[in-house]
Design an enzyme around this catalytic site. Structure first.
Site, PDB file in Angstrom:
ATOM      1  N   ASN A 112      -2.766  50.110  72.738  1.00  0.00           N
ATOM      2  CA  ASN A 112      -1.404  50.436  73.188  1.00  0.00           C
ATOM      3  C   ASN A 112      -0.420  50.506  72.019  1.00  0.00           C
ATOM      4  OD1 ASN A 112      -1.125  47.780  72.484  1.00  0.00           O
ATOM      5  ND2 ASN A 112      -0.555  47.029  74.512  1.00  0.00           N
ATOM      6  N   HIS A 127      -0.040  48.142  69.698  1.00  0.00           N
ATOM      7  CA  HIS A 127       0.505  46.859  69.237  1.00  0.00           C
ATOM      8  C   HIS A 127       0.035  46.534  67.827  1.00  0.00           C
ATOM      9  CE1 HIS A 127      -2.950  44.223  71.121  1.00  0.00           C
ATOM     10  NE2 HIS A 127      -3.216  44.456  69.857  1.00  0.00           N
ATOM     11  N   GLU A 181       3.674  43.674  71.571  1.00  0.00           N
ATOM     12  CA  GLU A 181       3.299  44.634  72.601  1.00  0.00           C
ATOM     13  C   GLU A 181       4.411  45.672  72.774  1.00  0.00           C
ATOM     14  OE1 GLU A 181       0.405  44.489  73.711  1.00  0.00           O
ATOM     15  OE2 GLU A 181      -0.288  42.453  74.053  1.00  0.00           O
TER      16      GLU A 181
HETATM   17  C1  F6R Z   1      -5.291  40.426  65.523  1.00  0.00           C
HETATM   18  C2  F6R Z   1      -4.164  41.250  65.918  1.00  0.00           C
HETATM   19  C3  F6R Z   1      -4.302  42.420  66.831  1.00  0.00           C
HETATM   20  C4  F6R Z   1      -5.541  43.259  66.536  1.00  0.00           C
HETATM   21  C5  F6R Z   1      -5.627  44.431  67.507  1.00  0.00           C
HETATM   22  C6  F6R Z   1      -6.874  45.254  67.300  1.00  0.00           C
HETATM   23  O1  F6R Z   1      -4.883  39.396  64.658  1.00  0.00           O
HETATM   24  O2  F6R Z   1      -3.087  40.947  65.525  1.00  0.00           O
HETATM   25  O3  F6R Z   1      -3.158  43.228  66.732  1.00  0.00           O
HETATM   26  O4  F6R Z   1      -5.485  43.725  65.228  1.00  0.00           O
HETATM   27  O5  F6R Z   1      -5.605  43.964  68.825  1.00  0.00           O
HETATM   28  O6  F6R Z   1      -7.985  44.487  67.612  1.00  0.00           O
HETATM   29  P1  F6R Z   1      -9.466  44.982  67.228  1.00  0.00           P
HETATM   30  O7  F6R Z   1      -9.509  45.034  65.762  1.00  0.00           O
HETATM   31  O8  F6R Z   1     -10.358  43.900  67.797  1.00  0.00           O
HETATM   32  O9  F6R Z   1      -9.643  46.296  67.877  1.00  0.00           O
END
Ligand code: F6R
Length: 240
Positions: free
Chosen positions: A136, A138, A143
Site C-alpha cells: 500500500n 507504506h 500507513e
Molecule cells: C519493516 C518495515 C516495513 C517493510 C514493508 C515491506 O521494518 O518497516 O515497511 O519494509 O512492510 O515488507 P517486506 O519487505 O516483508 O515485503
C-alpha cells in the site's frame, strides 16, 4: 530519486551492500537506519559475508530500527528485535549498546517515541536509512493517511498490512499496533535506500515514482528527498 533496476536479487543485494560499505568506509561511526521484513534479508546476508571477509566493520556503527510491534514479547519469534538478532546483529561485530529498536512493550508509548527521536537526534541523525515498501506504499509502518507523520509514534496497522504480515504469525495473533519512526524521521536521514522486489510491489512503486506526492502513498514523499535511491527488480519495476 535515483532508480536502479536489477535482473536478479543477488545483484540488487550486492548493490545495496556496496552503498552500506561506502557509507561506513567514509564514516566508521555511521548511524544506520535499518528495516525488517523480506526485502532487506539478502542485503543483510551480503553485509555479513563482507564482515566475515574483513571488508567491513560495524564496531563503531550505531543503528536505529524503523519499527517494532506493540505488545509482543521482545523475544517472540516475530518481534523485530528477534528478526534483527537472527538476520544481522548476532553475526557481525556491532556493539549491542549501539543498537536501538523501539520498545513495543513500553509502559508509556508516547514517552518511548519521544525518547527514540531524541536518541536519533543525539546521534547526529541517520546517515543511511534502509527501507522496504508495503504493497500500500507504506514505509516503516507509516500507513496511507490524510497527512504525513513526523516523529516516532504508535500506529494502528491497516487491514492490508495485517493481511500481508499475518502469514508469519502461525502460533500467535498478529499485533494491531506498532511503534514506527515517522515519515519526518525517515526524511531527515541524509541518504535513503529503498529495496523493492516482486510483482506485488509494482503498483506501490509506480505510485511512489510517478504518482503525486501524497500521504495516501507515504513512499511518494521520497520524490522530494535530495538523496534517495530505489533499488528494484524487474517485477517491482513492471509498471514504470
Ligand atoms: C519493516 C518495515 C516495513 C517493510 C514493508 C515491506 O521494518 O518497516 O515497511 O519494509 O512492510 O515488507 P517486506 O519487505 O516483508 O515485503
Amino acid at each position: 530519486m535515483q532508480i536502479r533496476i536489477f535482473s536478479n536479487e543477488n545483484d540488487l543485494a550486492a548493490a545495496a551492500a556496496d552503498i552500506f560499505e561506502t557509507t561506513i568506509a567514509a564514516k566508521p561511526d555511521a548511524v544506520l537506519g535499518l528495516a525488517t521484513g523480506a526485502s532487506p534479508v539478502l542485503t543483510y546476508k551480503e553485509l555479513i559475508k563482507r564482515y566475515e571477509a574483513g571488508k567491513i566493520s560495524f564496531a563503531r556503527v550505531t543503528t536505529f530500527n524503523l519499527d517494532e510491534y506493540c505488545d509482543l514479547p521482545k523475544n517472540d519469534k516475530n518481534s523485530y528485535y528477534t528478526f534483527m538478532q537472527e538476520n544481522l546483529f548476532s553475526k557481525i561485530d556491532i556493539d549491542p549498546a549501539n543498537v536501538h529498536i523501539e520498545d513495543g512493550n513500553a509502559a508509556d508509548f508516547d514517552a518511548e517515541a519521544k525518547a527514540y527521536d531524541a536518541m536519533i537526534e543525539a546521534a547526529g541523525l541517520i546517515d543511511l536509512q534502509l527501507l522496504g515498501i508495503g504493497t500500500n506504499g507504506h514505509i516503516g509502518f507509516n500507513e496511507p493517511a490524510d497527512a504525513f507523520s513526523d516523529g516516532t509514534f504508535r500506529v494502528k496497522l491497516t487491514e492490508s498490512t495485517i493481511k500481508a504480515n499475518s502469514r508469519y504469525f502461525t502460533d500467535s495473533v498478529m499485533p494491531e499496533y506498532a511503534l514506527t519512526m515517522g515519515v519526518g524521521s525517515i526524511m531527515r536521514a541524509k541518504k535513503i535506500l529503498l529495496i523493492a522486489t516482486g510483482a506485488a510491489k509494482a503498483e506501490a512503486i509506480c505510485n511512489t515514482v510517478k504518482g503525486p506526492v501524497t500521504p495516501r502513498c507515504p513512499a511518494s514523499i521520497l520524490q522530494t528527498h535530495p538523496d534517495a535511491i530505489l533499488l528494484m527488480d524487474e517485477a517491482a519495476a513492471a509498471l514504470l
